[in-house]
Design a protein around this motif. Structure first.
Motif: not given
Length: 247
Positions: A9-17, A33-45, A84-90
């Motif tokens: 039931g959690r909703r999460a954003i992960v950057t650089g994913a 079980g989380a609904s996840v959004a993948v944020l990344d510079l590489d659109a295709d990946a 949940v916000l996971v700031n991973n991009a680097g």
């Protein structure tokens, strides 16, 4: 009976994913079980990863302050909220201290540190309205140990730790935790072009466990902080270093 998943039931954003540690975290969250959004510079990946793990992709250049905030706001809206916000991009730039250019320095700070300010500014109001939230920022062992030829990178990751502490203090009254993870040597694509077998052997010898880390090791720590088990931890910079750093 089926055991409850830790992020149902959690909703999460992960950057650089799209790959590496970010992908491992996004994949683990989705499996839990989380609904996840993948944020990344590489659109295709990003789209490929999202398709494979059952997530949503949001291509974005996180070095662009306005674009980063818009992407987080759009992802939160698409997910129906944000827990949940996971700031991973680097990015990693290595080079002698006396040869770092201003442009190289600024790029590393924008991506590794300022992007986390941008995403947090967009995510926090959603979490504040809900009365709860988890923020996990990816720092590095370099934030605590520094390292020759790592001046820009180490400085950016030390900034992440400081930003995390400020975030924990300011957002804690709203039920939001903020913690940093400080991975050590993790075998990913980042740095692979300059990594040799001798490097791997030398680095492995620094760990009491005698090995380098895997993205799954970091994903497990991120899951702990994002789950109910990590509810009373905030403002921490947790080492995921196999004992290479213990402070």
């Amino acid at each position: 009976m089926t055991a409850a998943r830790r992020l149902d039931g959690r909703r999460a954003i992960v950057t650089g994913a799209a790959r590496g540690i970010g992908r491992a975290i996004a994949e683990r969250f989705a499996a839990e079980g989380a609904s996840v959004a993948v944020l990344d510079l590489d659109a295709d990946a990003a789209r490929a990863t999202a398709h494979e793990i059952g997530a949503r992709a949001f291509p974005v250049d996180l070095a662009d302050h306005d674009a980063a905030r818009a992407a987080v706001a759009g992802a939160a809206e698409a997910l129906g909220g944000l827990d949940v916000l996971v700031n991973n991009a680097g990015v990693l730039r290595l080079g002698p201290l006396l040869e770092i250019t201003a442009d190289e320095w600024d790029l590393v700070q924008r991506v590794n540190a300022r992007s986390m300010l941008s995403t947090t500014q967009a995510a926090a109001p959603v979490m504040i309205a809900a009365g709860a939230g988890r923020i996990v920022n990816l720092a590095s062992m370099a934030a605590k140990s520094g390292g020759a030829n790592e001046a820009a990178y180490a400085a950016s990751k030390a900034a992440v730790v400081a930003l995390t502490r400020a975030t924990a203090l300011e957002l804690g009254p709203h039920g939001i935790t903020a913690n940093a993870l400080c991975p050590g040597y993790i075998l990913t694509d980042m740095g692979a072009a300059t990594r040799t077998d001798d490097d791997v052997a030398r680095w492995s010898a620094r760990s009491p466990l005698g090995r380098l880390g895997d993205p799954a090791d970091v994903a497990g720590a991120a899951l702990f902080l994002a789950s109910d088990d990590g509810a009373y931890l905030t403002g921490q910079a947790l080492n995921v270093t196999g004992g290479m750093i213990m402070h």
